[in-house]
Motif scaffolding. Structure first.
Motif, PDB file in Angstrom:
ATOM      1  N   GLU A  27       0.899  -1.167  -0.078  1.00 13.90           N
ATOM      2  CA  GLU A  27      -0.063   0.194   0.032  1.00 13.90           C
ATOM      3  C   GLU A  27       0.758   1.123  -0.169  1.00 13.90           C
ATOM      4  O   GLU A  27       0.478   2.302  -0.709  1.00 13.90           O
ATOM      5  CB  GLU A  27      -0.865   0.105   1.287  1.00 13.90           C
ATOM      6  N   ALA A  28       1.888   1.379   0.716  1.00 10.95           N
ATOM      7  CA  ALA A  28       2.692   2.187   0.797  1.00 10.95           C
ATOM      8  C   ALA A  28       3.597   2.579  -0.632  1.00 10.95           C
ATOM      9  O   ALA A  28       3.732   3.845  -0.923  1.00 10.95           O
ATOM     10  CB  ALA A  28       3.994   1.960   1.895  1.00 10.95           C
ATOM     11  N   ALA A  29       3.882   1.603  -1.191  1.00 13.20           N
ATOM     12  CA  ALA A  29       4.592   1.569  -2.501  1.00 13.20           C
ATOM     13  C   ALA A  29       3.657   2.185  -3.446  1.00 13.20           C
ATOM     14  O   ALA A  29       3.970   3.046  -4.384  1.00 13.20           O
ATOM     15  CB  ALA A  29       5.068   0.313  -2.906  1.00 13.20           C
ATOM     16  N   LYS A  30       2.303   1.692  -3.385  1.00 18.88           N
ATOM     17  CA  LYS A  30       1.239   2.281  -4.433  1.00 18.88           C
ATOM     18  C   LYS A  30       1.135   3.703  -4.461  1.00 18.88           C
ATOM     19  O   LYS A  30       0.706   4.569  -5.279  1.00 18.88           O
ATOM     20  CB  LYS A  30       0.387   1.376  -4.251  1.00 18.88           C
ATOM     21  N   MET A  31       0.980   4.335  -3.214  1.00 23.58           N
ATOM     22  CA  MET A  31       0.543   5.552  -2.930  1.00 23.58           C
ATOM     23  C   MET A  31       1.815   6.396  -2.611  1.00 23.58           C
ATOM     24  O   MET A  31       1.645   7.595  -2.610  1.00 23.58           O
ATOM     25  CB  MET A  31      -0.193   5.666  -1.483  1.00 23.58           C
ATOM     26  N   GLY A  32       3.094   5.944  -2.791  1.00 23.08           N
ATOM     27  CA  GLY A  32       4.028   6.730  -2.840  1.00 23.08           C
ATOM     28  C   GLY A  32       4.582   7.249  -1.521  1.00 23.08           C
ATOM     29  O   GLY A  32       5.098   8.640  -1.293  1.00 23.08           O
ATOM     30  N   ILE A  33       4.183   6.767  -0.510  1.00 26.83           N
ATOM     31  CA  ILE A  33       4.557   6.734   0.907  1.00 26.83           C
ATOM     32  C   ILE A  33       5.832   6.539   1.262  1.00 26.83           C
ATOM     33  O   ILE A  33       6.120   5.319   1.362  1.00 26.83           O
ATOM     34  CB  ILE A  33       3.506   6.666   1.676  1.00 26.83           C
ATOM     35  N   ARG A  34       6.813   7.590   1.903  1.00 29.61           N
ATOM     36  CA  ARG A  34       8.197   7.177   2.140  1.00 29.61           C
ATOM     37  C   ARG A  34       8.117   6.982   3.560  1.00 29.61           C
ATOM     38  O   ARG A  34       7.212   6.705   4.286  1.00 29.61           O
ATOM     39  CB  ARG A  34       9.009   8.585   1.514  1.00 29.61           C
TER      40      ARG A  34
ATOM     41  N   VAL B  29       0.562 -16.389   0.565  1.00 31.51           N
ATOM     42  CA  VAL B  29       0.208 -15.011   1.397  1.00 31.51           C
ATOM     43  C   VAL B  29       0.500 -13.885   0.566  1.00 31.51           C
ATOM     44  O   VAL B  29       0.072 -12.908   0.405  1.00 31.51           O
ATOM     45  CB  VAL B  29       0.748 -15.015   2.665  1.00 31.51           C
ATOM     46  N   TRP B  30       1.972 -14.053   0.241  1.00 27.94           N
ATOM     47  CA  TRP B  30       2.535 -12.867  -0.716  1.00 27.94           C
ATOM     48  C   TRP B  30       1.814 -12.358  -1.898  1.00 27.94           C
ATOM     49  O   TRP B  30       1.396 -11.338  -2.252  1.00 27.94           O
ATOM     50  CB  TRP B  30       3.905 -12.952  -1.055  1.00 27.94           C
ATOM     51  N   LEU B  31       1.482 -13.524  -2.733  1.00 22.69           N
ATOM     52  CA  LEU B  31       0.820 -13.186  -3.910  1.00 22.69           C
ATOM     53  C   LEU B  31      -0.562 -12.788  -3.766  1.00 22.69           C
ATOM     54  O   LEU B  31      -1.009 -11.924  -4.574  1.00 22.69           O
ATOM     55  CB  LEU B  31       0.858 -14.760  -4.696  1.00 22.69           C
ATOM     56  N   VAL B  32      -1.464 -13.492  -2.903  1.00 15.35           N
ATOM     57  CA  VAL B  32      -2.572 -12.891  -2.560  1.00 15.35           C
ATOM     58  C   VAL B  32      -2.782 -11.464  -2.214  1.00 15.35           C
ATOM     59  O   VAL B  32      -3.576 -10.494  -2.575  1.00 15.35           O
ATOM     60  CB  VAL B  32      -3.542 -13.944  -1.888  1.00 15.35           C
ATOM     61  N   SER B  33      -1.806 -11.110  -1.211  1.00 17.71           N
ATOM     62  CA  SER B  33      -1.815  -9.728  -0.596  1.00 17.71           C
ATOM     63  C   SER B  33      -1.555  -8.743  -1.877  1.00 17.71           C
ATOM     64  O   SER B  33      -1.978  -7.555  -1.950  1.00 17.71           O
ATOM     65  CB  SER B  33      -0.776  -9.588   0.359  1.00 17.71           C
ATOM     66  N   ALA B  34      -0.607  -9.000  -2.769  1.00 13.20           N
ATOM     67  CA  ALA B  34      -0.276  -8.327  -3.873  1.00 13.20           C
ATOM     68  C   ALA B  34      -1.550  -8.193  -4.948  1.00 13.20           C
ATOM     69  O   ALA B  34      -1.541  -7.130  -5.285  1.00 13.20           O
ATOM     70  CB  ALA B  34       0.928  -9.084  -4.685  1.00 13.20           C
TER      71      ALA B  34
ATOM     72  N   GLN C 292       5.311  -2.893  -9.036  1.00 11.39           N
ATOM     73  CA  GLN C 292       4.671  -1.947  -9.622  1.00 11.39           C
ATOM     74  C   GLN C 292       3.037  -2.074  -9.694  1.00 11.39           C
ATOM     75  O   GLN C 292       2.763  -3.015  -9.351  1.00 11.39           O
ATOM     76  CB  GLN C 292       4.894  -1.098 -11.077  1.00 11.39           C
ATOM     77  N   ARG C 293       2.165  -0.871 -10.194  1.00 11.40           N
ATOM     78  CA  ARG C 293       0.575  -1.354 -10.074  1.00 11.40           C
ATOM     79  C   ARG C 293       0.503  -2.591 -11.242  1.00 11.40           C
ATOM     80  O   ARG C 293       1.092  -2.534 -12.090  1.00 11.40           O
ATOM     81  CB  ARG C 293       0.212   0.018 -10.722  1.00 11.40           C
ATOM     82  N   LEU C 294      -0.492  -3.270 -10.741  1.00 11.14           N
ATOM     83  CA  LEU C 294      -0.879  -4.646 -11.491  1.00 11.14           C
ATOM     84  C   LEU C 294      -2.094  -4.397 -12.232  1.00 11.14           C
ATOM     85  O   LEU C 294      -3.179  -3.386 -11.700  1.00 11.14           O
ATOM     86  CB  LEU C 294      -1.113  -5.693 -10.566  1.00 11.14           C
ATOM     87  N   SER C 295      -2.090  -4.642 -13.319  1.00  5.44           N
ATOM     88  CA  SER C 295      -3.390  -4.874 -14.186  1.00  5.44           C
ATOM     89  C   SER C 295      -4.395  -5.688 -13.725  1.00  5.44           C
ATOM     90  O   SER C 295      -4.233  -6.610 -12.913  1.00  5.44           O
ATOM     91  CB  SER C 295      -3.161  -5.276 -15.894  1.00  5.44           C
ATOM     92  N   PRO C 296      -5.733  -5.418 -14.131  1.00  7.41           N
ATOM     93  CA  PRO C 296      -6.899  -6.362 -13.577  1.00  7.41           C
ATOM     94  C   PRO C 296      -6.503  -7.844 -13.649  1.00  7.41           C
ATOM     95  O   PRO C 296      -6.820  -8.782 -12.928  1.00  7.41           O
ATOM     96  CB  PRO C 296      -8.050  -5.819 -14.028  1.00  7.41           C
ATOM     97  N   VAL C 297      -5.846  -8.199 -14.838  1.00 10.52           N
ATOM     98  CA  VAL C 297      -5.685  -9.640 -15.324  1.00 10.52           C
ATOM     99  C   VAL C 297      -4.508 -10.045 -14.554  1.00 10.52           C
ATOM    100  O   VAL C 297      -4.584 -11.366 -13.937  1.00 10.52           O
ATOM    101  CB  VAL C 297      -5.194  -9.504 -16.723  1.00 10.52           C
ATOM    102  N   LYS C 298      -3.694  -9.315 -14.186  1.00 11.73           N
ATOM    103  CA  LYS C 298      -2.684  -9.703 -13.517  1.00 11.73           C
ATOM    104  C   LYS C 298      -2.997  -9.840 -12.018  1.00 11.73           C
ATOM    105  O   LYS C 298      -2.474 -10.902 -11.268  1.00 11.73           O
ATOM    106  CB  LYS C 298      -1.246  -8.695 -13.581  1.00 11.73           C
ATOM    107  N   ARG C 299      -3.625  -9.011 -11.441  1.00 12.59           N
ATOM    108  CA  ARG C 299      -4.255  -9.264  -9.995  1.00 12.59           C
ATOM    109  C   ARG C 299      -4.978 -10.598  -9.994  1.00 12.59           C
ATOM    110  O   ARG C 299      -4.724 -11.274  -9.012  1.00 12.59           O
ATOM    111  CB  ARG C 299      -5.149  -7.921  -9.789  1.00 12.59           C
TER     112      ARG C 299
ATOM    113  N   LEU D  66       8.673 -11.627 -13.530  1.00 10.94           N
ATOM    114  CA  LEU D  66       8.336 -10.888 -14.771  1.00 10.94           C
ATOM    115  C   LEU D  66       8.104  -9.473 -14.220  1.00 10.94           C
ATOM    116  O   LEU D  66       8.260  -8.608 -14.909  1.00 10.94           O
ATOM    117  CB  LEU D  66       6.999 -11.505 -15.406  1.00 10.94           C
ATOM    118  N   GLU D  67       7.352  -9.242 -13.022  1.00 14.44           N
ATOM    119  CA  GLU D  67       6.962  -8.022 -12.631  1.00 14.44           C
ATOM    120  C   GLU D  67       8.220  -7.079 -12.258  1.00 14.44           C
ATOM    121  O   GLU D  67       8.339  -6.011 -12.361  1.00 14.44           O
ATOM    122  CB  GLU D  67       5.943  -8.086 -11.290  1.00 14.44           C
ATOM    123  N   ILE D  68       9.131  -7.754 -11.716  1.00 12.30           N
ATOM    124  CA  ILE D  68      10.523  -7.080 -11.252  1.00 12.30           C
ATOM    125  C   ILE D  68      11.179  -6.745 -12.061  1.00 12.30           C
ATOM    126  O   ILE D  68      11.865  -5.679 -12.169  1.00 12.30           O
ATOM    127  CB  ILE D  68      11.188  -8.316 -10.338  1.00 12.30           C
TER     128      ILE D  68
END
Length: 642
Positions: A325-332, A572-577, A585-592, A629-631
């Motif tokens: 969430e922090a990464a998505k919102m740009g919170i440092r 857990v990591w995959l579902v949380s993402a 970085q942000r995921l498209s609906p398909v990748k989610r 692939l995402e990295i």
């Protein structure tokens, strides 16, 4: 506000010192019993006499401190509450003193058995209403009505009607009633651990854990959210109450999270989920762990080991979501000037010693939990006097005040425990426990999957608005036996109902922990509740997995357990993402969707069903491939790195 004048009752100068003395005596009585002090003087008592003596203090404290209308401020105690306090003290005092003579006379129904019993039941329920509201009182009243009129119920729910005089005496004197198993656990183990928690707070331990969390997590992106997860998890594992934990730590963490730029409802949600997890994290687990050990007749250490991995997965999922969430919102990270110096915080490392002693005595020396907690409290007091924290050391008066604070802090739990004994008593005397188990199994058609789904719904509904211990006692008595009946591992069945009972704390429409956090965050209550459900998603999934594959509760071969741990963390990591909509970085609906699919496949333990190992392999390989692939995908500008 109570605007009565002092002439209409007891002024605060009278009732507050009296209630403090009674609360301190309550704590001292529990300590003496836990340390078997009476044996040093050659005195022998029935355990039920000790439980009754605890209630001699509990009910008067409740009537002196809790107004008849919850939510109002108590200033003057009206004389009718004084009368109720004295009457409750006399009734339970009589039961404590005359117990050896009268316990064998329950079924002959003499006046001296049923009258104090009737008074005890009525006054206990009224005190419970003041402490927790109407919900639990109504449920218990329904059970009492069932005991009196069980013959009018149809089919398998038909029970044996009980004479009201017999029922009154049975509930007050029998070991399956008010003075039963819940009181046994609450009067000893819970009091000892709450005392340990109070001392930890008074000596600065709670501040140390928050400061340590700041040092550990403050320099990373979204540090405030991670601090809330870590601090609330640590403190919640001892405090034993989700709402109390929200209020205790949330006043610090929620404003900090909001200052970092998180929306108010997400700030409240993450704190609510982190605080609720304390009910699932050993050692205290909202007092449920100790009661679970008694219900199942297994060592307390077995419950702790079984509960540990699911609780850690819960917090891993929450921590990962906080990071994403922090990464998505740009919170440092938190500014360095807001993070306390390491040298200052390092002084508080002596608080860790008390926990080390607790773990050593519990697992290596096999001490009873209450004795281990008391010796840990002694170590905590000693190191706090010698070392202190941030230049301050507790005074002797502060330490002595912990006795009264502990007494006040356990009043609600002891009232719930006493009232829960009524439910257990009704189940035993009427045969309702067998009938309910049979009815649930029949409704589920003997199918474990249908019964689990039905049980989850029942657990969440029953849990709404009820405190931790009350939720667990009801569910352990009503639902868990049906799960065991269809072949589910007993520890897994009890943990299952505990998890879904606790999820009512963050599940709308009545999400007490989420709503308490929303009030601090000044956020919409329902929006906070829905966000809390998303952050706490793992607690809705993991119980289903460990029911079908006990490797997640550390039952099985070491290799199978290790494999289940690794694949569960990846899942857990995959579902949380997927839920956060972000990985590197942000995921498209398909990748989610793909992250969620592979994550759920990886979460499935290899021993869950025949061929489950293949779903594990597909989930892990597919998930790892997606991560890589995402990295490697070209990164957008402006996104915050870990």
């Amino acid at each position: 506000m109570d605007t009565r004048k002092a002439g209409n009752g007891l002024s605060p100068r009278i009732w507050r010192p009296v209630s403090d003395v009674l609360a301190a005596l309550m704590t001292l009585t529990a300590i003496c019993w836990a340390l078997s002090v009476n044996r040093y003087f050659g005195l022998g008592f029935y355990p039920q006499q000790f439980f009754a003596m605890m209630l001699v203090f509990v009910l008067p404290v409740a009537y002196l401190t809790l107004p008849a209308r919850p939510g109002t401020e108590r200033t003057v105690v009206p004389f009718h509450d004084v009368v109720l306090a004295v009457l409750s003290m006399v009734a339970f005092g009589f039961i404590a003193v005359r117990y050896p003579d009268l316990v064998l006379m329950i079924f002959s129904r003499p006046l001296e058995v049923w009258l104090p019993g009737l008074i005890a039941i009525v006054l206990t329920l009224e005190a419970l209403r003041r402490a927790t509201g109407w919900a639990l009182v109504i449920i218990i009243s329904v059970f009492i009505l069932y005991a009196l009129f069980g013959d009018v119920f149809p089919g398998r729910l038909q029970g044996r009607p009980q004479n009201w005089q017999l029922l009154s005496g049975y509930m007050a004197f029998d070991s399956n009633g008010i003075l039963g198993l819940p009181m046994s656990v609450a009067s000893t183990v819970v009091v000892a651990f709450i005392l340990f928690g109070v001392l930890l707070n008074l000596t600065g331990g709670s501040h140390f854990f928050t400061d340590a969390a700041m040092i550990g997590m403050g320099r990373y992106r979204g540090g405030s959210m991670k601090i809330a997860v870590l601090a609330s998890g640590l403190f919640g594992s001892i405090s034993g109450s989700a709402v109390a934990n929200v209020v205790g730590t949330g006043v610090v963490t929620i404003p900090m999270i909001k200052r970092d730029g998180y929306p108010a409802h997400k700030a409240g949600a993450i704190e609510a989920v982190a605080s609720t997890g304390g009910q699932l994290m050993p050692p205290v687990m909202g007092a449920s762990a100790f009661l679970m050990a008694e219900f199942l007749a297994v060592p307390y250490s077995s419950i702790v080991l079984a509960a540990l991995l699911p609780a850690l997965l819960y917090y891993v999922a929450l921590f990962i979501q906080a990071d994403l969430e922090a990464a998505k919102m740009g919170i440092r990270a938190i500014p360095k000037d807001q993070i306390p110096p390491r040298r200052t915080v390092a002084v508080g490392a002596h608080f860790v010693l008390a926990f080390a002693v607790l773990i050593y005595l519990l697992f290596w020396k096999s001490y009873q939990p209450e004795r281990a907690a008391l010796w840990s409290a002694v170590v905590l007091i000693g190191t706090s006097f010698l070392i202190g924290y941030k230049g301050t050391r507790p005074s002797l008066r502060t330490i002595l005040s912990s006795l009264a604070q502990t007494g006040h802090g356990v009043v609600e739990i002891l009232l719930i425990s006493a009232a829960s004994g009524i439910v257990i008593g009704v189940l035993n005397v009427t045969g309702l426990s067998f009938n309910l188990t049979y009815a649930l199994v029949q409704v589920g058609g003997g199918s474990a999957i249908v019964l689990l789904a039905l049980s989850a719904i029942v657990c969440i509904i029953l849990g709404m608005g009820l405190p931790t211990l009350g939720v667990y006692v009801l569910l352990a008595a009503l639902v868990a036996p049906a799960l065991i009946q269809v072949g589910i591992e007993p520890i897994a069945a009890h943990l299952y109902v505990l998890y879904f009972g606790m999820m009512s704390m963050i599940t709308p429409p009545i999400a007490l922990a989420a709503f308490a956090a929303a009030s601090i965050a000044k956020a919409p209550a329902m929006a906070t509740g829905w966000a809390a459900m998303r952050f706490g998603w793992s607690a809705y999934v993991i119980p289903v997995l460990f029911v079908f594959s006990p490797t997640l509760i550390l039952i099985g071969a070491p290799f199978e357990i290790a494999l289940a741990i690794v694949t569960a963390i990846i899942g857990v990591w995959l579902v949380s993402a997927a839920l956060a909509g972000y990985f590197s970085q942000r995921l498209s609906p398909v990748k989610r969707g793909l992250f969620a699919l592979f994550g759920l496949l990886a979460l499935v333990p290899a021993g869950m069903f025949e061929g489950a190992v293949y779903s594990d392999v597909i989930g892990v390989l597919g998930g790892v491939a997606l991560m890589v692939l995402e990295i490697r995908r070209p990164r957008r500008t402006g996104e915050v790195q870990a």
